[in-house]
Design an enzyme around this catalytic site. Structure first.
Site, PDB file in Angstrom:
ATOM      1  CG  HIS A   1      14.209  40.717  53.386  1.00 55.76           C
ATOM      2  ND1 HIS A   1      13.098  40.017  53.777  1.00 55.76           N
ATOM      3  CD2 HIS A   1      14.698  41.323  54.516  1.00 55.76           C
ATOM      4  CE1 HIS A   1      12.917  40.167  55.079  1.00 55.76           C
ATOM      5  NE2 HIS A   1      13.876  40.958  55.548  1.00 55.76           N
TER       6      HIS A   1
ATOM      7  CG  HIS B   1      17.367  39.938  58.188  1.00 50.70           C
ATOM      8  ND1 HIS B   1      16.555  39.098  58.898  1.00 50.70           N
ATOM      9  CD2 HIS B   1      16.579  40.961  57.754  1.00 50.70           C
ATOM     10  CE1 HIS B   1      15.315  39.569  58.887  1.00 50.70           C
ATOM     11  NE2 HIS B   1      15.308  40.707  58.208  1.00 50.70           N
ATOM     12  CD  GLU B   2      17.617  44.078  55.380  1.00 49.09           C
ATOM     13  OE1 GLU B   2      16.859  44.072  54.375  1.00 49.09           O
ATOM     14  OE2 GLU B   2      17.195  44.277  56.522  1.00 49.09           O
TER      15      GLU B   2
END
Length: 319
Positions: free
Chosen positions: A117, A113-114
């Site tokens: 980003h 998920h990170e």
């Protein structure tokens, strides 16, 4: 096997009360029974629930009949765990292993998920200060050449984060916060750019989920259900009901009802049950298979419930 002198065993491992029968037996003038006696007496001193640890007691040279021979025996020295306690420990270890596996998977999902980003920000030229796997104190740190992004591995591995540089700095001369006008700072980017960076984490998780599904289907495949004609008697719910009196048993296969074959389809059990309920209590001619034998059964369902259903006293399932 570990060779232990009885006196060493007495001094280092056993209390005097527990070891005294052992010492007395090893000093016996009957060497032919000393090893056996030491094992039995020590086993009594420790308790009935015991396990053999391979401790070898060696009798000293006593009496003419011994002639310097050493007799060895396996001595029971530690109590074994009760079965209930052993089962509880095994269950706890299994539960702990499952929890660790779940947390590891969760950590991997968060890191991916990170990563979404981070990649969305760098693809737009937005500055990233830190990409971290885990939380807490740093264990490892690496900053690539010509890059300001610091990649870190931290003590608690369950999670991660992406940090962006601040959009302001403290002015020591004026004592005030001064906003930076760097266009590559996240806060200074247009709304659409910021939306892309913020939503990229969720998009990364969706990509990961679909990738896992496609990979599992490609490697393992999808389950294939192969249905057979007939419906299976999974339970005789009424021991005194019509089916039980007619000799129908659990595991029997109903192949046809009143001459109509039961086809191989997912709704076969429901269709046969509907036929029985709507029979009005009239006698049904069933064709039943038990093991390799096929035989006819005549049975009249019990009529009727307040709703008008006839009951046979069995539960059916798709074959």
């Amino acid at each position: 096997l570990i060779g232990l002198d009885p006196f060493v065993l007495h001094e280092r491992f056993l209390s005097p009360k527990m070891a005294s029968p052992l010492l007395a037996s090893t000093h016996s003038t009957r060497p032919s029974h000393s090893a056996f006696a030491s094992s039995v007496l020590l086993g009594r001193a420790v308790g009935r629930n015991s396990v053999a640890l391979g401790l070898v007691s060696r009798s000293p040279k006593v009496g003419a009949g011994c002639r310097g021979r050493r007799r060895a025996t396996v001595v029971s020295a530690l109590p074994s765990l009760p079965p209930d306690l052993t089962s509880s420990i095994a269950a706890s270890v299994t539960s702990l292993s499952s929890t660790a596996t779940g947390l590891s998977i969760l950590a991997g999902v968060i890191v991916f998920h990170e990563l979404g980003h981070y990649l969305a920000a760098r693809a737009q030229g937005i500055r990233v200060k830190n990409f971290s796997v885990g939380f807490g104190p740093k264990l490892l740190s690496y900053t690539p050449p010509s890059s300001e992004t610091e990649f870190t591995l931290r003590l608690i591995p369950f999670g991660g984060f992406v940090a962006f540089p601040d959009a302001s700095e403290f002015d020591e001369e004026t004592g005030e916060e001064r906003q930076l006008d760097d266009p590559n700072l996240l806060q200074n980017r247009p709304v659409l750019d910021r939306i892309i960076v913020i939503s990229a984490g969720v998009i990364a998780n969706v990509i990961l989920a679909w990738s896992a599904i496609f990979a599992s289907v490609a490697v393992v495949g999808t389950p294939q259900t192969s249905l057979l004609p007939g419906t299976v008697v999974s339970q005789v719910s009424d021991a005194a009901g019509p089916a039980a009196r007619a000799g129908i048993r659990v595991g029997d296969i109903v192949l046809s009802v009143d001459g109509e074959k039961v086809p191989a389809n997912p709704s076969s059990a429901f269709n046969v049950a509907s036929t029985i309920r709507s029979s009005g209590g009239k006698t049904l001619n069933l064709e039943v298979q038990r093991d390799n034998e096929i035989f006819p059964v005549k049975v009249a369902p019990k009529c009727c419930t307040p709703s008008g259903d006839a009951l046979l006293g069995v539960q059916l399932s798709t074959r």
